[in-house]
Design an enzyme around this catalytic site. Structure first.
Site, short mmCIF file in Angstrom:
data_model
loop_
_atom_site.label_atom_id
_atom_site.label_comp_id
_atom_site.label_asym_id
_atom_site.label_seq_id
_atom_site.Cartn_x
_atom_site.Cartn_y
_atom_site.Cartn_z
N TYR A 43 -3.92 -8.25 -0.17
CA TYR A 43 -2.95 -8.85 -1.08
C TYR A 43 -2.70 -8.00 -2.32
O TYR A 43 -1.65 -8.12 -2.95
CB TYR A 43 -3.39 -10.25 -1.47
N SER A 44 -3.62 -7.11 -2.65
CA SER A 44 -3.42 -6.25 -3.82
C SER A 44 -2.24 -5.31 -3.63
O SER A 44 -1.73 -4.74 -4.60
CB SER A 44 -4.69 -5.45 -4.11
N HIS A 45 -1.81 -5.12 -2.39
CA HIS A 45 -0.67 -4.25 -2.10
C HIS A 45 0.34 -4.97 -1.20
O HIS A 45 1.10 -4.33 -0.47
CB HIS A 45 -1.15 -2.96 -1.43
N GLY A 46 0.35 -6.29 -1.26
CA GLY A 46 1.20 -7.08 -0.40
C GLY A 46 2.43 -7.64 -1.09
O GLY A 46 2.82 -7.20 -2.19
#
Length: 71
Positions: A43-46
């Site tokens: 999620y940190s790059h979603g």
């Protein structure tokens, strides 16, 4: 919870990037990777971080057409 099919998410993200002068090939890759990251739980790059990317593009902090170069 609303569930949106991944291909639809990718398509919308790509169209948003294209509307901000992102080259088509890069827009496709970024949209696909952001979508994949959310599907895989990164999620940190979603998708949840996508608005920040768009905001940075709008503020001129990220230049979508820029290419890396060697010094």
């Amino acid at each position: 919870m609303v569930k949106v099919p991944a291909p639809e998410v990718r398509s919308v993200l790509e169209s948003i990037l294209l509307s901000r002068s992102c080259p088509a090939d890069r827009a496709a890759v970024v949209a696909a990777e952001v979508t994949r990251n959310s599907l895989e739980g990164t999620y940190s790059h979603g998708v949840n971080r996508f608005p920040r990317l768009v905001r940075h593009i709008d503020q001129g902090l990220v230049v979508p057409a820029a290419a890396p170069s060697q010094l």
